[in-house]
Each structure stands twice: as structure tokens, then as C-alpha cells.
Design a protein around this motif. Structure first.
Motif, mmCIF file in Angstrom:
data_model
loop_
_atom_site.group_PDB
_atom_site.id
_atom_site.type_symbol
_atom_site.label_atom_id
_atom_site.label_comp_id
_atom_site.label_asym_id
_atom_site.label_seq_id
_atom_site.Cartn_x
_atom_site.Cartn_y
_atom_site.Cartn_z
ATOM 1 N N VAL A 22 4.398 -2.718 -109.394
ATOM 2 C CA VAL A 22 4.050 -3.643 -108.495
ATOM 3 C C VAL A 22 3.468 -3.224 -107.544
ATOM 4 O O VAL A 22 3.696 -2.437 -106.654
ATOM 5 C CB VAL A 22 5.517 -4.471 -108.189
ATOM 6 N N THR A 23 2.312 -3.977 -107.070
ATOM 7 C CA THR A 23 1.464 -3.611 -105.798
ATOM 8 C C THR A 23 1.122 -4.873 -105.097
ATOM 9 O O THR A 23 1.212 -5.787 -105.600
ATOM 10 C CB THR A 23 0.203 -3.116 -106.241
ATOM 11 N N VAL A 24 0.688 -5.003 -103.933
ATOM 12 C CA VAL A 24 0.172 -5.571 -103.083
ATOM 13 C C VAL A 24 -1.143 -5.454 -102.661
ATOM 14 O O VAL A 24 -1.627 -4.459 -102.504
ATOM 15 C CB VAL A 24 1.030 -5.743 -101.591
ATOM 16 N N SER A 25 -2.158 -6.773 -102.597
ATOM 17 C CA SER A 25 -3.347 -6.592 -102.247
ATOM 18 C C SER A 25 -3.637 -6.065 -101.133
ATOM 19 O O SER A 25 -4.984 -5.857 -100.732
ATOM 20 C CB SER A 25 -3.927 -8.033 -102.894
ATOM 21 N N SER A 26 -2.928 -6.399 -99.958
ATOM 22 C CA SER A 26 -3.454 -5.996 -98.482
ATOM 23 C C SER A 26 -2.722 -4.575 -98.091
ATOM 24 O O SER A 26 -1.379 -4.588 -98.477
ATOM 25 C CB SER A 26 -3.124 -7.316 -97.635
ATOM 26 N N SER A 27 -3.396 -3.827 -97.571
ATOM 27 C CA SER A 27 -2.819 -2.578 -96.998
ATOM 28 C C SER A 27 -1.858 -2.816 -95.770
ATOM 29 O O SER A 27 -2.107 -3.686 -94.777
ATOM 30 C CB SER A 27 -3.813 -1.662 -96.226
ATOM 31 N N GLY A 28 -0.798 -2.334 -95.928
ATOM 32 C CA GLY A 28 0.196 -2.610 -94.808
ATOM 33 C C GLY A 28 0.950 -3.978 -95.200
ATOM 34 O O GLY A 28 1.792 -4.194 -94.164
ATOM 35 N N ALA A 29 0.658 -4.900 -95.951
ATOM 36 C CA ALA A 29 1.505 -5.919 -96.266
ATOM 37 C C ALA A 29 2.769 -5.904 -96.882
ATOM 38 O O ALA A 29 3.004 -5.063 -97.638
ATOM 39 C CB ALA A 29 0.641 -6.976 -97.302
ATOM 40 N N SER A 30 3.692 -6.767 -96.466
ATOM 41 C CA SER A 30 5.003 -6.415 -96.975
ATOM 42 C C SER A 30 5.302 -7.429 -98.150
ATOM 43 O O SER A 30 4.488 -8.549 -98.340
ATOM 44 C CB SER A 30 6.088 -7.027 -95.818
ATOM 45 N N LEU A 31 6.067 -6.996 -98.957
ATOM 46 C CA LEU A 31 6.367 -7.681 -100.443
ATOM 47 C C LEU A 31 7.230 -9.345 -99.978
ATOM 48 O O LEU A 31 8.012 -9.238 -98.860
ATOM 49 C CB LEU A 31 7.374 -7.194 -101.302
ATOM 50 N N PRO A 32 6.856 -10.355 -100.505
ATOM 51 C CA PRO A 32 7.543 -11.653 -100.342
ATOM 52 C C PRO A 32 9.087 -11.541 -100.799
ATOM 53 O O PRO A 32 9.306 -10.301 -101.864
ATOM 54 C CB PRO A 32 6.749 -12.499 -100.950
ATOM 55 N N TRP A 33 10.040 -12.047 -100.590
ATOM 56 C CA TRP A 33 11.217 -12.172 -100.735
ATOM 57 C C TRP A 33 11.401 -11.966 -102.146
ATOM 58 O O TRP A 33 12.370 -11.462 -102.843
ATOM 59 C CB TRP A 33 12.130 -13.092 -100.295
ATOM 60 N N TRP A 34 10.555 -12.801 -103.070
ATOM 61 C CA TRP A 34 10.862 -13.129 -104.522
ATOM 62 C C TRP A 34 10.326 -11.675 -105.165
ATOM 63 O O TRP A 34 10.486 -11.748 -106.644
ATOM 64 C CB TRP A 34 10.213 -14.109 -104.956
ATOM 65 N N ALA A 35 9.785 -10.623 -104.671
ATOM 66 C CA ALA A 35 9.118 -9.648 -105.337
ATOM 67 C C ALA A 35 9.972 -8.300 -104.737
ATOM 68 O O ALA A 35 9.357 -7.045 -104.974
ATOM 69 C CB ALA A 35 7.779 -9.364 -105.010
ATOM 70 N N ARG A 36 11.076 -8.342 -104.047
ATOM 71 C CA ARG A 36 11.945 -7.460 -103.529
ATOM 72 C C ARG A 36 12.974 -6.916 -104.524
ATOM 73 O O ARG A 36 13.567 -7.834 -105.167
ATOM 74 C CB ARG A 36 12.406 -7.678 -102.306
ATOM 75 N N ARG A 37 13.128 -5.645 -104.742
ATOM 76 C CA ARG A 37 14.186 -5.121 -105.781
ATOM 77 C C ARG A 37 15.581 -5.607 -105.454
ATOM 78 O O ARG A 37 16.246 -5.773 -106.281
ATOM 79 C CB ARG A 37 13.801 -3.540 -105.899
#
Length: 357
Positions: free
Chosen positions: A263-278
Motif C-alpha cells: 500500500v502506497t500514498v501518492s504524496s510525499s509526507g501524506a498520511s493514510l486515511p482512516w480506511w487504509a490504516r492497518r
């Protein structure tokens, strides 16, 4: 000695529950409770489940394979939330423990709990979160894929007899052991043939999921022949130096450092939304309330099935002089995965893990 006074609020709650149980025919209700459950199940299948399937089919056809799993876990979660309150209600209404409702309900709850636990690890989302130890920036991860190094390992399994002194052979039979030796195939260079996707950078918290398939193959006929000769020579070396009986050989072609699901995020330093948190996934799954997270994870994330292809090369001019090889050329520190580059005719490395027979 003062007498303890009961809490008026608790007494009111108990009287309210008792009054509710008095108004209904408890035995009749629990004799037909499974009919109500089947009716409840039919409503779930005909309304929300069917609507969800149609919505995914029309708006997100690529996510259609996950619909069946989502409907099943939704039914399991709703069933658990149906049966547990009914069991509590049966206890409050003092339903006899010998009633057939308990005979079916208690094992049924146990089965639902087992299915819920298995779902945490076997579901499409569970497989991602199980291996999601670190979240990468998407562009950084794609660069990792591009420069990742292939690893080619040959394992040879041989059968040996336990060495014993002559005077002991008559007292007890000798044991047999299986020993596995391994060696890494040395290469001179490699090329990356992976077709990397062009990702949409819109959205600050855009989440991307990768399903990785690894392929390592020779880049030309000469490299393939060199590998075949290397494997044949290694098998012969195991028998010549160790004197064991050859059982089988296996070849492990891998790309270390690349996990199957990421799982990756498109922006450097961006945090995961709640629905993508383990952690949120496991908490909601434990509470049997993760269906909304699953739907958002599938519909709001961008999925890529990525085939990572690496081709290795062996240069003809370098095969005659092993000492002249420049192991670092074009490798980026490849010696980390190739610890036996300079060994040609030496004994094979010995694995101390022994399987006795």
C-alpha cells in the motif's frame, strides 16, 4: 450494620427487562427465532447486498471480484450481531438452559467467530494489511521496483548416513539425514523489463495498492546455458565433495525486498486515511463492523497488478577468469545477495540444519 441499598437505576432497568419478557411469549419467540433469522438474512441479501453488487458492477467493474467476499463477511458480521443480542435477551428472560435455542446458537456463534478471525488474514484487504509494515510514497516505491536486484539460488538436497565407528554398527542401525546445500548463481548484469504504470497524481491522499508478481529469467541463450552448466556442476560438486545420495534440486528466483502486496500514498509526507490504516482495520474486524472500511478501501484506492520482470546476463569474456570479475559493476551492491561469486570448484556451502530420518 447498615444494609446496602440497591441502585434505583439498576432496579428500574431490571423491572423494565422483566416487564418486556412478561409481555411476550418467550418460549414461542425462541422456538421460532431461527425463522426470524432466515427472514433477516433474506432481507440482507435482497436489499443492501444486491444494491452493493449492482453499484460495484456499474461504477467499479475492476473491483467486482471482491464483491462476493464483502457480501459473505457482511452476512457473517450481521449474523453475529443478530445472535449475540438474542442470546443476551434469552438470558435476561430466563430461558431454560435446556432449550434447543442454546444448542444451536452457542456453536453457531463459535463458528462465526472463527470465520471472522480467518477473514482478517485471508480476505483481499486482510492480505494487504497483513504485510503492510511500512507505507511508501508511490514514486519512491516505483523507483525501488526499478532498481531491485534479482537473486538466483540453487538448492541441492542430498541423503547421508550418520557416520559411526565399526564397533557400534552392530549394536544399533545407522540413522539417515537429509542435508541441503545452496549456492547463488553469479551474474554480471541485469535489466529491468517491468512496465511501470503512470499514476494519476490527483488527490492529496490518493492511496495506491500494488499486487506484485515476480519474474526472473535469462536475458539471452548464453546466460541460460551458463546457468544450466552452473547448476549441473554444483550438483556434481555436492556428490563429489560430500559423498551423499542426490535427492532433488530446486531453483529459487526471487527479487528480495519486494513484497507481494503493498500500500502506497501518492504524496510525499501524506498520511493514510482512516480506511487504509492497518490498526483500524483489525479493530473494526474484531468488532465485526469493518464492511464500510472494506468498501472505501476498494473504491477509493487505485489498484495495479504489477508484473516485475528482471532479466539477468552473463558476459562471455568474464567466464574464463573469475578473479577479474568486477562484482559491483552494474550491480549496485549485488554482493549482498551473491555471497559465493568467486567459488568455482570449492566444496558447496553446508547448511547445518539437518533432517534426521
Amino acid at each position: 450494620m447498615e444494609e446496602s441499598e440497591s441502585d434505583p437505576q439498576q432496579d428500574s432497568y431490571a423491572l423494565h427487562c422483566y416487564g418486556f419478557c412478561e409481555k411476550i411469549n418467550v418460549v414461542f419467540v425462541f422456538n421460532n427465532i431461527w425463522f426470524f433469522y432466515l427472514l433477516f438474512l433474506g432481507i440482507l441479501l435482497c436489499l443492501p447486498s444486491l444494491a452493493y453488487a449492482v453499484f460495484i458492477r456499474c461504477c467499479y467493474p475492476a473491483q467486482l471480484p471482491s464483491v462476493k467476499w464483502h457480501i459473505v463477511i457482511f452476512i457473517i458480521n450481521c449474523s453475529l450481531w443478530f445472535v449475540l443480542p438474542v442470546i443476551i435477551l434469552a438470558g435476561l428472560c430466563r430461558l431454560p438452559i435446556s432449550h434447543s435455542f442454546y444448542v444451536i446458537a452457542l456453536p453457531f456463534v463459535f463458528v462465526l467467530v472463527i470465520f471472522t478471525v480467518l477473514d482478517m488474514f485471508l480476505s483481499p484487504e486482510g492480505k494487504y494489511f497483513l504485510n503492510c509494515r511500512r507505507v511508501y510514497d508511490t514514486s519512491v516505491y516505483l523507483e525501488m521496483v526499478r532498481v531491485a536486484l534479482p537473486s538466483i539460488r540453487v538448492n541441492v538436497k542430498s541423503l547421508y548416513r550418520e557416520p559411526m565407528e565399526k564397533n557400534l554398527k552392530l549394536n544399533r542401525p545407522g540413522r539417515k539425514m537429509i542435508v541441503t546445500a545452496h549456492r547463488y548463481f553469479p551474474i554480471d548484469s541485469y535489466s529491468d523489463e517491468t512496465s511501470l504504470p503512470r499514476l494519476d497524481q490527483e488527490g492529496f491522499n490518493q492511496v495506491t495498492t500494488f499486487h506484485i508478481k515476480k519474474i526472473v529469467e535469462p536475458g539471452d541463450d548464453f546466460s541460460h546455458k551458463q546457468f544450466t552448466a552452473f547448476k549441473t556442476k554444483f550438483i556434481g560438486s555436492c556428490q563429489r565433495n560430500r559423498g551423499g545420495q542426490f535427492l532433488e534440486d530446486t531453483v529459487e528466483m526471487d527479487i528480495p525486498g519486494l513484497e507481494e502486496r503493498v500500500v502506497t500514498v501518492s504524496s510525499s509526507g501524506a498520511s493514510l486515511p482512516w480506511w487504509a490504516r492497518r490498526k483500524v482495520f483489525y479493530v473494526l474486524s474484531t468488532l465485526s463492523a469493518s464492511i464500510l472500511l472494506r468498501i472505501m478501501f476498494q473504491t477509493r484506492s487505485m489498484r495495479h497488478n504489477l508484473v516485475v520482470t528482471k532479466k539477468y546476463f552473463v558476459y562471455p569474456l568474464n567466464r574464463g577468469a573469475a578473479d577479474e570479475l568486477d562484482h559491483g559493476r552494474g550491480q549496485g551492491g549485488y554482493e549482498e545477495y551473491q555471497p559465493f561469486l568467486a567459488e568455482e570448484d570449492g566444496p558447496p556451502p553446508y547448511n547445518p540444519t539437518i533432517e534426521w530420518k
